[in-house]
Design an enzyme around this catalytic site. Structure first.
Site, mmCIF file in Angstrom:
data_model
loop_
_atom_site.group_PDB
_atom_site.id
_atom_site.type_symbol
_atom_site.label_atom_id
_atom_site.label_comp_id
_atom_site.label_asym_id
_atom_site.label_seq_id
_atom_site.Cartn_x
_atom_site.Cartn_y
_atom_site.Cartn_z
ATOM 1 N N SER A 430 -37.433 -33.800 11.325
ATOM 2 C CA SER A 430 -38.489 -33.876 12.342
ATOM 3 C C SER A 430 -39.785 -33.271 11.832
ATOM 4 O O SER A 430 -40.858 -33.655 12.274
ATOM 5 C CB SER A 430 -38.092 -33.087 13.580
ATOM 6 O OG SER A 430 -36.815 -33.397 13.989
ATOM 7 N N HIS A 451 -38.141 -41.210 10.101
ATOM 8 C CA HIS A 451 -37.971 -40.299 11.230
ATOM 9 C C HIS A 451 -37.860 -41.057 12.555
ATOM 10 O O HIS A 451 -38.845 -41.583 13.057
ATOM 11 C CB HIS A 451 -39.167 -39.322 11.239
ATOM 12 C CG HIS A 451 -39.177 -38.402 12.407
ATOM 13 N ND1 HIS A 451 -40.337 -37.975 13.013
ATOM 14 C CD2 HIS A 451 -38.168 -37.836 13.099
ATOM 15 C CE1 HIS A 451 -40.035 -37.188 14.019
ATOM 16 N NE2 HIS A 451 -38.729 -37.094 14.096
ATOM 17 N N GLU A 463 -41.239 -43.057 12.305
ATOM 18 C CA GLU A 463 -42.276 -42.728 11.318
ATOM 19 C C GLU A 463 -41.675 -42.881 9.920
ATOM 20 O O GLU A 463 -40.606 -42.325 9.648
ATOM 21 C CB GLU A 463 -42.733 -41.272 11.490
ATOM 22 C CG GLU A 463 -43.577 -41.036 12.720
ATOM 23 C CD GLU A 463 -43.958 -39.559 12.893
ATOM 24 O OE1 GLU A 463 -45.068 -39.295 13.348
ATOM 25 O OE2 GLU A 463 -43.136 -38.688 12.582
ATOM 26 N N ASN A 501 -44.870 -35.398 15.993
ATOM 27 C CA ASN A 501 -44.433 -34.050 16.364
ATOM 28 C C ASN A 501 -45.546 -33.027 16.234
ATOM 29 O O ASN A 501 -45.531 -32.007 16.911
ATOM 30 C CB ASN A 501 -43.216 -33.639 15.531
ATOM 31 C CG ASN A 501 -41.959 -34.268 16.096
ATOM 32 O OD1 ASN A 501 -41.946 -34.735 17.238
ATOM 33 N ND2 ASN A 501 -40.906 -34.302 15.310
HETATM 34 P P1 NAD Z 1 -26.975 -32.502 15.406
HETATM 35 O O1 NAD Z 1 -26.735 -31.038 15.396
HETATM 36 O O2 NAD Z 1 -26.657 -33.276 16.615
HETATM 37 O O3 NAD Z 1 -26.186 -33.199 14.187
HETATM 38 C C1 NAD Z 1 -26.203 -32.744 12.866
HETATM 39 C C2 NAD Z 1 -24.859 -33.050 12.225
HETATM 40 O O4 NAD Z 1 -24.955 -32.800 10.826
HETATM 41 C C3 NAD Z 1 -23.725 -32.188 12.747
HETATM 42 O O5 NAD Z 1 -22.653 -33.003 13.163
HETATM 43 C C4 NAD Z 1 -23.336 -31.332 11.546
HETATM 44 O O6 NAD Z 1 -21.932 -31.066 11.497
HETATM 45 C C5 NAD Z 1 -23.769 -32.210 10.409
HETATM 46 N N1 NAD Z 1 -24.027 -31.476 9.163
HETATM 47 C C6 NAD Z 1 -24.623 -30.281 8.991
HETATM 48 N N2 NAD Z 1 -24.729 -30.014 7.674
HETATM 49 C C7 NAD Z 1 -24.180 -31.056 7.001
HETATM 50 C C8 NAD Z 1 -23.992 -31.363 5.623
HETATM 51 N N3 NAD Z 1 -24.387 -30.530 4.674
HETATM 52 N N4 NAD Z 1 -23.410 -32.537 5.299
HETATM 53 C C9 NAD Z 1 -22.996 -33.393 6.269
HETATM 54 N N5 NAD Z 1 -23.137 -33.129 7.569
HETATM 55 C C10 NAD Z 1 -23.730 -31.985 7.943
HETATM 56 O O7 NAD Z 1 -28.509 -32.668 14.993
HETATM 57 P P2 NAD Z 1 -29.494 -33.877 15.310
HETATM 58 O O8 NAD Z 1 -30.212 -33.591 16.586
HETATM 59 O O9 NAD Z 1 -28.778 -35.148 15.148
HETATM 60 O O10 NAD Z 1 -30.573 -33.697 14.160
HETATM 61 C C11 NAD Z 1 -30.323 -34.134 12.837
HETATM 62 C C12 NAD Z 1 -31.642 -34.268 12.106
HETATM 63 O O11 NAD Z 1 -32.485 -35.170 12.823
HETATM 64 C C13 NAD Z 1 -32.437 -32.981 11.967
HETATM 65 O O12 NAD Z 1 -33.106 -33.001 10.748
HETATM 66 C C14 NAD Z 1 -33.437 -33.064 13.122
HETATM 67 O O13 NAD Z 1 -34.601 -32.309 12.907
HETATM 68 C C15 NAD Z 1 -33.723 -34.534 13.127
HETATM 69 N N6 NAD Z 1 -34.210 -35.056 14.400
HETATM 70 C C16 NAD Z 1 -33.734 -34.583 15.581
HETATM 71 C C17 NAD Z 1 -34.241 -35.092 16.777
HETATM 72 C C18 NAD Z 1 -33.738 -34.579 18.108
HETATM 73 O O14 NAD Z 1 -34.403 -34.810 19.133
HETATM 74 N N7 NAD Z 1 -32.591 -33.942 18.148
HETATM 75 C C19 NAD Z 1 -35.223 -36.072 16.752
HETATM 76 C C20 NAD Z 1 -35.677 -36.564 15.511
HETATM 77 C C21 NAD Z 1 -35.168 -36.033 14.344
#
Ligand code: NAD
Length: 714
Positions: A430, A451, A463, A501
């Site tokens: 993000s 993104h 993005e 963001n």
């Molecule tokens: P989440 O916590 O729901 O999921 C992350 C997953 O990654 C978890 O299941 C975890 O077990 C797994 N994980 C952690 N380390 C790992 C590794 N080394 N190898 C494999 N798996 C691993 O998080 P999310 O909300 O899905 O966010 C994931 C990414 O997307 C982040 O970078 C976040 O900034 C980005 N993002 C989030 C949002 C949002 O609104 N939540 C929006 C856009 C982007």
């Protein structure tokens, strides 16, 4: 100019006018094309040997996309007489199709919209193909208008007032089968049988003379009882008002006009339509929605890079991280039949993720649940794995793991040596700068940010972030992939928070400041939703997750410490594990459906107790102050993004906010909205808040615009 309409004769007594605008992907009804149509009709009506005329398109997948919007826009400041006259002129030309000395039939084998549909409506008969590409509609309300070439008068006479109201006020398209069911088209047949069906119909009409009876019938008033008219008016008006919340005037104007014109003959109904159109054309909402139309149109043609680069195909996708975002992204790809290899460090999360992807991809709107047939089709496309070698087989490897640069970099270090030479490596981060994530890569040229926004299913924006060493080829491939899965990509340059963001943090940060200045939660939310945002900023915090918001904020605090600092509230919430909707507790309490998207939050007295010690003394902000404080920092951040050349064009800022955050389309975009105020007025609005710190200081760009009178949109 080469001609846009050609005349042929499929049978000696049947003429065909085929629309095929040279050099364009779609047929549009510009003044030049209308003049050509007029000249053809002049010649054809003089002939005494014709039984019928067929109107069709030479372009695959498209009939006629509508009137030429660019021509209209040039007249947005014209007097109302111009609009009325423009409506009459267009309508009278198309209306000739209902007075010809032969049967006129429109053959629709692709998308038919707006003025194109009105042309078809003025024909005696219509036949559509059963191809899924054949769609017919009158989407003018989406531009803040309604049909102005007689569509509102002709459609209800053909399909009944109730069907016409639904089509015109809703602005959605329908397929051939649905159009045949409501009597809008005589038949829906496979594409290859269209021409023969038209010729058969012309022969049959000559025997029955039904078309002559219909010409007579459709020139009078609509046959509807007082009770039916009253009932339709009451129910449709309540529905439209609930849908538009009073922000989009066109659907209600269309409804009222059609109800009033129901008892008139067609000439009077068309007159009324043209006069009503003059009220809508050039209105602020019409201008805003036309801007959104142009933003979208430009984006569709934007390859994301300046040069002529051929994107590589993405035939398979690997997703690392089976959490909220990873599963959402995988489901979208699977729905487009792109196989997905999925992994997660946590085996339970991986199992859950596979199930979530299949459930999401096979969701059937009609039954509001998963569709077993679709689940069977999609399940074989999802491949869970714990092996890096498996992951590295895909054309695109996208990471959506925890928002921690060190953890992400470790993953890339493991995967990069295993990737094939042409594969792309990407991050869904993000906020973490792409340059930082790419620092230790051997091939930073094939690395970029892709993104997605949350919830992935709903938010169209993606993005595509170019790091300092990302190649044009990588950007072009990522942009093409995002388009292929049905999303809207915007290519942006690297920087903290990228584009959306960066503006979002400015806005959400201010919501917390307002809370600490004594504003009530419901008033902050109301200030945002009254402006037109789909949800308030505190609800949005709960949707995003307090932990994710905190990490994202952290990147911004680090980058812009003068105008952004960690709120003590978020720190407290993290400590107390009030992580938002996913745990059922955040700014609000989620009693039912905890963790489910769309769960309704209730105020929580425990949260009030948490905020109380942090509230500053002084008068709480007024409603107007709240609105200014939420949206002006966002606008200032937009000017900094433009100054820093994060985007190539102001239109990317506006489209990004509409498609990524649900910024209200009826305002045309953040910068478009600011243009309606003018930079000098924005400076005046900022004045009372400048004492609050750097986040309210006018930027050099804004000061320059106020000095010169320049606008964001030239
Ligand atoms: P989440 O916590 O729901 O999921 C992350 C997953 O990654 C978890 O299941 C975890 O077990 C797994 N994980 C952690 N380390 C790992 C590794 N080394 N190898 C494999 N798996 C691993 O998080 P999310 O909300 O899905 O966010 C994931 C990414 O997307 C982040 O970078 C976040 O900034 C980005 N993002 C989030 C949002 C949002 O609104 N939540 C929006 C856009 C982007």
């Amino acid at each position: 100019m080469d001609s846009a309409i050609s005349l042929t004769f499929p049978e000696p007594d049947v003429a065909a006018l085929t629309f095929d605008l040279p050099g364009k992907g779609a047929n549009i009804l510009s003044q030049a094309v209308l003049a050509e149509l007029s000249a053809h009709l002049d010649a054809l009506v003089k002939r005494t040997d014709l039984a019928g005329l067929v109107i069709r398109s030479g372009k695959p997948g498209i009939f006629i996309a509508g009137a030429d919007i660019r021509e209209f826009v040039a007249h947005q400041d014209a007097k109302r007489e111009w609009t009325v006259e423009m409506c009459h002129r267009g309508r009278k030309l198309l209306q000739r199709l209902s007075h010809c000395p032969f049967v006129t039939v429109a053959l629709i084998d692709g998308v038919s919209l707006g003025g194109g549909t009105e042309l078809a409506l003025w024909c005696d008969r219509r036949i559509m193909s059963t191809s899924p590409k054949a769609q017919i509609g009158l989407p003018e309300v989406k531009l803040g208008l309604y049909p102005g070439w007689g569509g509102t008068a002709r459609l209800p006479r053909i399909v009944g007032l109730s069907n016409a109201v639904e089509m015109i006020c809703g602005g959605e398209t329908i397929d051939g089968k649905a159009a045949a069911a409501m009597g809008l088209v005589q038949a829906a047949v496979p594409s290859e049988r269209l021409e023969q069906a038209a010729i058969d119909l012309i022969r049959a009409e000559h025997k029955t003379r039904d078309y002559v009876k219909d010409r007579q019938r459709w020139s009078g008033a609509i046959d509807i009882s007082d009770t039916e008219l009253y009932f339709l008016g009451a129910t449709a008006s309540a529905y439209v008002q609930q849908q538009t919340k009073g922000r989009y005037p066109a659907p209600l104007a269309a409804l009222e006009m059609m109800l009033e014109a129901a008892r008139m003959d067609i000439e009077a109904a068309c007159q009324k339509e043209a006069e009503g159109m003059a009220e809508l054309f050039g209105s602020p909402v019409n201008r805003a929605l036309i801007n959104v139309f142009f933003l979208t149109d430009r984006n569709k043609k934007d390859p994301g890079v300046a040069g002529d680069v051929k994107p590589a195909p993405v035939r398979s996708l690997s997703v690392c991280g089976a959490g909220l975002m990873g599963t959402g992204i995988a489901a979208i790809a699977v729905k487009r039949e792109i196989p997905v290899i999925l992994t997660d460090v946590n085996p339970a999360a991986l199992d859950k993720g596979v199930a979530a992807i299949i459930e999401e991809a096979s969701y059937n709107k009609a039954v509001k649940g998963p569709d077993a047939q679709r689940a069977l089709k999609y399940a074989p496309l999802v491949h869970p794995t714990a092996s890096d070698a498996d992951l590295a087989k895909a054309d695109l490897v996208l990471e959506a793991i925890v928002e921690n640069p060190d953890v992400k970099k470790k993953l890339f270090a493991r995967l990069e040596p295993l990737l094939s030479a042409d594969a792309i490596l990407a991050s869904n981060t993000s906020t973490i700068p792409i340059a930082r994530l790419a620092a230790d890569l051997k091939r930073p040229d094939r690395f970029c940010g892709i993104h997605f926004f949350n919830p992935v299913r709903k938010m169209p924006l993606v993005e595509v972030i170019r790091g300092p060493k990302t190649s044009d080829q990588t950007v072009a491939t990522a942009v093409a992939f995002v388009k292929a899965i049905g999303k809207t990509p915007i290519a942006v340059n690297d920087g903290p928070g990228f584009m959306v963001n960066r503006m979002l943090v400015a806005y959400m940060n201010e919501a917390l400041e307002l809370l600490l200045d004594g504003a009530a939660m419901k008033d902050i939310e109301k200030a945002a939703t009254s402006f037109g945002m789909p949800v308030g900023p505190l609800t949005l915090y709960d949707m995003v997750g307090i932990d994710t918001a905190f990490y994202c904020g952290g990147v911004m605090y680090e980058a812009f410490p003068d105008r952004c600092s960690p709120s003590p509230l978020l720190v407290q919430m993290l400590k107390k594990q009030r992580l938002g909707q996913k745990v059922g507790l955040g700014f609000y309490k989620y009693a039912l459906q905890a963790g489910k998207e769309g769960a309704k939050g209730e105020p929580d007295p425990d949260f009030d107790a948490l905020v109380k010690p942090h509230i500053r003394s002084g008068k709480p902000p007024t409603k107007e102050e709240m609105t200014s404080r939420l949206f002006l920092p966002m606008l200032l951040e937009a000017t900094r993004i433009l100054e820093d050349k994060i985007v190539r064009d102001v239109r990317d800022v506006d489209l990004g906010l509409i498609f990524g955050l649900g910024f209200p389309p009826f305002k045309g975009g953040l910068c478009f909205w600011a243009d309606t105020l003018g930079a000098a007025k924005v400076l005046e609005m900022l004045k009372p808040f400048e004492k609050l710190g750097a986040r309210f200081q006018p930027t050099p760009m804004l000061l320059g615009m106020a000095r010169t009178g320049k606008k964001f949109y030239a």
